[in-house]
Design an enzyme around this catalytic site. Structure first.
Site, PDB file in Angstrom:
ATOM      1  N   THR A 103       0.863  -1.186   0.000  1.00 54.19           N
ATOM      2  CA  THR A 103       0.000   0.000   0.000  1.00 54.19           C
ATOM      3  C   THR A 103       0.895   1.228   0.000  1.00 54.19           C
ATOM      4  O   THR A 103       1.654   1.452   0.956  1.00 54.19           O
ATOM      5  CB  THR A 103      -0.925   0.025   1.232  1.00 54.19           C
ATOM      6  OG1 THR A 103      -1.701  -1.166   1.224  1.00 54.19           O
ATOM      7  CG2 THR A 103      -1.850   1.223   1.186  1.00 54.19           C
ATOM      8  N   LYS A 178      -7.842   1.511  -1.901  1.00 51.14           N
ATOM      9  CA  LYS A 178      -7.292   0.877  -0.688  1.00 51.14           C
ATOM     10  C   LYS A 178      -7.179   1.895   0.447  1.00 51.14           C
ATOM     11  O   LYS A 178      -7.533   1.609   1.600  1.00 51.14           O
ATOM     12  CB  LYS A 178      -5.931   0.258  -1.009  1.00 51.14           C
ATOM     13  CG  LYS A 178      -5.097  -0.162   0.196  1.00 51.14           C
ATOM     14  CD  LYS A 178      -5.579  -1.461   0.830  1.00 51.14           C
ATOM     15  CE  LYS A 178      -5.048  -1.642   2.226  1.00 51.14           C
ATOM     16  NZ  LYS A 178      -4.163  -2.691   2.458  1.00 51.14           N
ATOM     17  N   LYS A 246       0.634   4.820   8.496  1.00 53.65           N
ATOM     18  CA  LYS A 246       1.172   5.200   7.177  1.00 53.65           C
ATOM     19  C   LYS A 246       0.025   5.383   6.168  1.00 53.65           C
ATOM     20  O   LYS A 246       0.003   6.338   5.391  1.00 53.65           O
ATOM     21  CB  LYS A 246       2.132   4.092   6.720  1.00 53.65           C
ATOM     22  CG  LYS A 246       2.668   4.180   5.331  1.00 53.65           C
ATOM     23  CD  LYS A 246       2.187   3.147   4.326  1.00 53.65           C
ATOM     24  CE  LYS A 246       1.933   1.760   4.752  1.00 53.65           C
ATOM     25  NZ  LYS A 246       1.481   0.860   3.707  1.00 53.65           N
TER      26      LYS A 246
HETATM   27  P1  NA7 Z   1       5.641  -6.150   7.318  1.00 48.07           P
HETATM   28  O1  NA7 Z   1       5.340  -7.447   7.999  1.00 48.07           O
HETATM   29  O2  NA7 Z   1       6.057  -4.983   8.112  1.00 48.07           O
HETATM   30  O3  NA7 Z   1       6.732  -6.459   6.174  1.00 48.07           O
HETATM   31  C1  NA7 Z   1       7.279  -5.395   5.456  1.00 48.07           C
HETATM   32  C2  NA7 Z   1       8.203  -5.901   4.370  1.00 48.07           C
HETATM   33  O4  NA7 Z   1       8.798  -4.759   3.722  1.00 48.07           O
HETATM   34  C3  NA7 Z   1       9.352  -6.774   4.887  1.00 48.07           C
HETATM   35  O5  NA7 Z   1       9.679  -7.721   3.900  1.00 48.07           O
HETATM   36  C4  NA7 Z   1      10.466  -5.729   5.041  1.00 48.07           C
HETATM   37  O6  NA7 Z   1      11.759  -6.276   5.015  1.00 48.07           O
HETATM   38  C5  NA7 Z   1      10.226  -4.892   3.801  1.00 48.07           C
HETATM   39  N1  NA7 Z   1      10.876  -3.577   3.903  1.00 48.07           N
HETATM   40  C6  NA7 Z   1      10.602  -2.575   4.762  1.00 48.07           C
HETATM   41  N2  NA7 Z   1      11.410  -1.513   4.546  1.00 48.07           N
HETATM   42  C7  NA7 Z   1      12.225  -1.862   3.527  1.00 48.07           C
HETATM   43  C8  NA7 Z   1      13.270  -1.189   2.829  1.00 48.07           C
HETATM   44  N3  NA7 Z   1      13.628   0.066   3.138  1.00 48.07           N
HETATM   45  N4  NA7 Z   1      13.889  -1.857   1.834  1.00 48.07           N
HETATM   46  C9  NA7 Z   1      13.524  -3.115   1.507  1.00 48.07           C
HETATM   47  N5  NA7 Z   1      12.546  -3.810   2.117  1.00 48.07           N
HETATM   48  C10 NA7 Z   1      11.901  -3.176   3.116  1.00 48.07           C
HETATM   49  O7  NA7 Z   1       4.369  -5.660   6.459  1.00 48.07           O
HETATM   50  P2  NA7 Z   1       3.155  -6.529   5.881  1.00 48.07           P
HETATM   51  O8  NA7 Z   1       3.690  -7.727   5.196  1.00 48.07           O
HETATM   52  O9  NA7 Z   1       2.114  -6.681   6.940  1.00 48.07           O
HETATM   53  O10 NA7 Z   1       2.536  -5.486   4.828  1.00 48.07           O
HETATM   54  C11 NA7 Z   1       3.113  -5.285   3.562  1.00 48.07           C
HETATM   55  C12 NA7 Z   1       2.290  -4.259   2.770  1.00 48.07           C
HETATM   56  O11 NA7 Z   1       0.920  -4.701   2.601  1.00 48.07           O
HETATM   57  C13 NA7 Z   1       2.166  -2.881   3.436  1.00 48.07           C
HETATM   58  O12 NA7 Z   1       2.222  -1.880   2.451  1.00 48.07           O
HETATM   59  C14 NA7 Z   1       0.814  -2.922   4.127  1.00 48.07           C
HETATM   60  O13 NA7 Z   1       0.294  -1.621   4.360  1.00 48.07           O
HETATM   61  C15 NA7 Z   1      -0.009  -3.793   3.209  1.00 48.07           C
HETATM   62  P3  NA7 Z   1      12.471  -6.804   6.380  1.00 48.07           P
HETATM   63  O14 NA7 Z   1      11.950  -8.208   6.592  1.00 48.07           O
HETATM   64  O15 NA7 Z   1      12.048  -5.854   7.494  1.00 48.07           O
HETATM   65  O16 NA7 Z   1      13.925  -6.737   6.094  1.00 48.07           O
END
Ligand code: NA7
Length: 294
Positions: A103, A178, A246
């Site tokens: 999102t 959304k 967010k």
């Molecule tokens: P989570 O469980 O907080 O997972 C977030 C994912 O995003 C996770 O794989 C993180 O990697 C990744 N992430 C966060 N910041 C970064 C950056 N800067 N670079 C690369 N990857 C990143 O969220 P959900 O799975 O509950 O939700 C995902 C989306 O769906 C979100 O937009 C919701 O609003 C709806 P990590 O494992 O922390 O290294």
């Protein structure tokens, strides 16, 4: 690259959080050839054990994907995996399909769409609803913006992950719907928390309010699912507060861009912000109740 999508299709998945990991599991179960990448590589262990390949970077992943799916936390994360060092955009394959289920803002979705078009990649913004429970069950609902024919082509992947998808308009439309939908959830939970605070401050049990509501016209999904969290003060993240916060911010930014006033949302955003700033751990957004439990 243009052949119909099926289990032989090379699928890449970026983002293995609460949502992405179970989505990956379902793709493997359906027989897709899956490669994954996650910033914290250890979160890929379970999927690798179940048969997924692990890519060294988003760039490597995209170079080997006929269908790319991403689901990361917020706009900054998406920009990072697409345009950061070894980002996916530079190697996305001409003719491939890219679906982003994070999102983010409609503006960012349109920016991604333009960059994809320049590379001959077909892009859909397709955020989801259904939570981690829906992701595990393969029962997500996709809100899709982009070309209708691309959506039809993407269906063999979407039907493994979800039970329904709506084509809502051009790129950005999925994100707009959304954000609007999450506003309803955020305001409903905030209203419930406020009503419970009033009832308990008046010396009555919160359970009584919930009981009456559950047998009245005011019954809602939010009431059924979240009231127990609020009553028990248990806020294990199912939909994390940081992500709902967010989404409210993105909705308020969108409202400002298109000159719409959202006074109730602004007020609720203040309440959610106070709780988020005070939180020391990752909480569900139903923790907005903590505002009255200071
Ligand atoms: P989570 O469980 O907080 O997972 C977030 C994912 O995003 C996770 O794989 C993180 O990697 C990744 N992430 C966060 N910041 C970064 C950056 N800067 N670079 C690369 N990857 C990143 O969220 P959900 O799975 O509950 O939700 C995902 C989306 O769906 C979100 O937009 C919701 O609003 C709806 P990590 O494992 O922390 O290294």
């Amino acid at each position: 690259m243009n052949s119909a999508i099926g289990p032989q299709t090379k699928v890449g998945l970026i983002g293995l959080g609460l949502m992405g990991k179970p989505m990956g599991m379902n793709l493997l179960k359906a027989g897709f050839r899956l490669t994954v990448w996650n910033r914290t590589a250890s979160r890929a262990d379970e999927l690798v054990a179940a048969g997924a390949k692990l890519a060294a970077s988003p760039r490597e992943l995209a170079a080997n994907s006929e269908f790319l799916l991403s689901i990361v936390s917020d706009p900054t994360a998406l920009e990072e995996v697409l345009w950061g060092q070894n980002g996916a955009m530079q190697s996305l394959q001409r003719g491939s399909i890219y679906v982003d289920s994070s999102t983010v803002s409609p503006t960012l979705a349109r920016k991604v769409a333009t960059a994809c078009e320049e590379r001959g990649v077909r892009f859909l913004d397709a955020p989801v609803t259904g939570g981690d429970w829906g992701a595990k069950k393969g029962e997500l609902v996709f809100m899709v913006g982009g070309d209708a024919a691309t959506l039809t082509e993407a269906e063999p992947v979407l039907c493994v992950l979800g039970k329904k998808w709506f084509h809502l308009g051009p790129n950005g439309a999925g994100q707009t719907i959304k954000l609007a939908m999450n506003l309803i959830l955020a305001l409903e939970v905030d209203a419930l928390a406020e009503a419970l605070a009033l009832v308990t401050a008046a010396g009555l049990q919160g359970e009584k309010l919930v009981e009456v509501m559950q047998s009245s016209m005011a019954r809602s999904g939010v009431l059924d699912i979240k009231s127990q969290n609020l009553l028990k003060g248990e806020y294990t993240p199912s939909f994390p507060l940081r992500l709902m916060h967010k989404d409210m911010r993105l909705a308020l930014e969108l409202a400002q861009q298109i000159h719409v006033e959202l006074p109730a949302t602004e007020a609720a955003f203040g309440t959610y912000s106070t709780v988020k700033e005070a939180a020391k751990e990752d909480l569900d957004y139903s923790a907005v109740m903590k505002f009255w439990k200071k």
